[in-house]
Write an enzyme that holds these catalytic residues in place. Structure first.
Site, PDB file in Angstrom:
ATOM      1  N   ARG A   9       0.815  -1.223   0.000  1.00  0.00           N
ATOM      2  CA  ARG A   9       0.000   0.000   0.000  1.00  0.00           C
ATOM      3  C   ARG A   9       0.843   1.265   0.000  1.00  0.00           C
ATOM      4  NH1 ARG A   9      -4.331  -1.801   4.416  1.00  0.00           N
ATOM      5  NH2 ARG A   9      -2.780  -0.744   5.684  1.00  0.00           N
ATOM      6  N   CYS A  10       2.161   1.115   0.101  1.00  0.00           N
ATOM      7  CA  CYS A  10       3.059   2.265   0.149  1.00  0.00           C
ATOM      8  C   CYS A  10       3.628   2.542  -1.248  1.00  0.00           C
ATOM      9  CB  CYS A  10       4.191   1.984   1.135  1.00  0.00           C
ATOM     10  SG  CYS A  10       5.505   3.213   1.111  1.00  0.00           S
ATOM     11  N   ARG A  11       3.455   3.758  -1.710  1.00  0.00           N
ATOM     12  CA  ARG A  11       3.939   4.135  -3.043  1.00  0.00           C
ATOM     13  C   ARG A  11       5.458   3.964  -3.166  1.00  0.00           C
ATOM     14  NH1 ARG A  11       5.845   8.955  -5.057  1.00  0.00           N
ATOM     15  NH2 ARG A  11       5.203  10.052  -3.181  1.00  0.00           N
TER      16      ARG A  11
END
Length: 113
Positions: A9-11
């Site tokens: 979920r982390c860019r």
């Protein structure tokens, strides 16, 4: 083999994974929010990163601000906080043997490959 401690979920974590894949680098993806680290594993990562525990903490996380920020914490206290709340661990972390980097920016990864 290269290991990447990844949060999908982390860019920034996705960018690091994409960089490894684009370079054709074999790697093992560790979803550290699901496969949580124990105290010894986290301390070993800190040693490879050559940083102290506080440098690995995501200080903008509400858990940190609400439960830990205002307290005088030892190195072990901070490690235990990250073990209990893995969301506090900065990401992504990429490990190559005895060396590791935080992949922010993703190009940092290239320094250990």
């Amino acid at each position: 083999m290269i290991e990447i401690y990844h949060n999908p979920r982390c860019r920034k974590s996705r960018e690091a994974l994409k960089l490894l894949e684009s370079k054709g680098i074999e790697h093992q993806t560790i979803l550290y929010l699901d496969q949580t680290l124990n105290t010894e594993e986290l301390k070993a990562l800190l040693e490879k990163l050559k940083i102290n525990a506080e440098e690995l903490v995501r200080k903008n996380e509400s858990i940190w601000k609400e439960q830990f920020k205002a307290h005088a914490l030892t190195e072990d206290d901070i490690v235990e906080a990250m073990v209990k709340h893995p969301k506090l661990i900065e990401r992504p972390i990429v490990v190559n043997g005895n060396r590791a980097v935080i992949g922010r920016p993703a190009e940092n990864i290239l320094t250990i490959i």
